[in-house]
Design an enzyme around this catalytic site. Structure first.
Site: not given
Ligand code: NA7
Length: 293
Positions: A97, A171, A239
């Protein structure tokens, strides 16, 4: 044509079971991990363990990366020269990701090299990785997606959502839903617990209704039992939230729920030492802010 040979770089919490499923599906897989001992158990499933990423990549038709973030992917591709070692006509699939802009940059830098490039981040945690039921969100050319689809199907359910970077954008959308849902499930569990309802019975009662979700059932249970062994780490969730807020800023959007979860995950990671706990441990941050141990 037979099954393509695969190089798998990054066998952490997610990468290891994903590589294992490729082996189970009959692919020849060469694996590399920066910390070598995490890759070694895959040898018993038939993987060739490599000491260096280039050793894994040299003869591969498909190269898959599953590492922490965009900087790590960039380092592998262009500093450690994985992109140069890849053969003409091969496919690069980044399942980490990372930021959409980084994925677009990687695709642009590989474009002149006759290498198909896909960004294909996943959702489903270690449970989905082990069961090969991951949601796989793919960005890149349709022709590259068609070529890579059988490989991706050995790990889950791939859906192409657009051109380069679109998988990462999907995502981020996924993680916005995950972060806020975990936050509100934590509130519901604490409310029920403090008010005297039985949390396991609550989850059972809500099953099948509008409020039901995998997060309610899986993470709700973790909150009740206090099992915060990481399936997905809080530091990783943070993150992703940082990347959502950055992307939203670029698009001149304000996302208030996500921004609040960013603040709370930052507090969990930096003040409450929860970075390596499962992301459902936002429940502990909620208890802390309520003065409950
Ligand atoms: P983990 O278990 O923290 O694994 C991260 C992996 O990334 C692990 O193999 C790391 O190697 C590797 N890594 C981190 N930095 C680098 C660099 N600079 N170079 C090479 N390899 C690196 O995370 P997950 O498996 O849960 O998640 C993986 C991805 O999926 C991530 O993008 C999530 O957001 C979703 P190590 O073992 O530390 O040496």
């Amino acid at each position: 044509m037979g099954k393509p040979d695969i190089a798998f770089l990054g066998t952490g919490l997610m990468g290891a079971p994903m590589a294992a499923n490729l082996l189970k599906a009959g692919y020849a897989v060469r694996v590399w991990n920066r910390t070598a001992e995490k890759a070694r158990p895959l040898a018993s499933s038939g993987a060739v363990i490599c000491d260096h990423p280039l050793q894994a990549v040299a003869s591969a038709d498909v190269v898959i990366t599953m590492v922490s973030d965009g900087a790590a992917v960039c380092d592998l591709l262009f500093e450690l020269q994985v992109s140069k070692a890849m053969g003409s006509g091969s496919i690069f699939i980044d399942m980490s990701s990372i930021k959409p802009a980084q994925a677009r940059d990687h695709a642009a830098r590989l474009a002149g090299r006759d290498i198909d490039c896909l960004d294909a981040p996943v959702s489903g945690g270690t449970k989905g990785a082990k069961a090969a039921t991951l949601a796989i969100m793919v960005g890149g050319a349709q022709s590259a997606f068609d070529r890579a689809k059988p490989v991706l199907e050995a790990m889950g359910r791939p859906v192409r959502v657009g051109e380069a970077g679109a998988g990462q954008l999907a995502k981020l959308a996924n993680q916005a839903i995950v972060a806020s849902t975990i936050g509100v499930v934590a509130e519901a569990m604490l409310l029920a617990e403090k008010g005297g309802a039985e949390p396991a019975a609550l989850r059972k009662a809500l099953k099948g209704g509008f409020a039901d979700s995998i997060i309610l059932q899986q993470h709700g249970e973790r909150m009740t039992t206090g099992n915060f062994t990481p399936g997905g780490r809080s530091a990783t969730q943070l993150k992703d939230i940082d990347n959502i807020v950055e992307e939203a800023t670029t698009l001149s959007l304000s996302l208030p729920l996500t921004e609040q979860m960013q603040h709370r995950y930052r507090r969990l990671v930096s003040e409450l030492d929860g970075g390596n706990c499962d992301h459902s441990s936002i429940y502990l941050e909620l208890k802390d802010r309520n003065g409950l141990s």
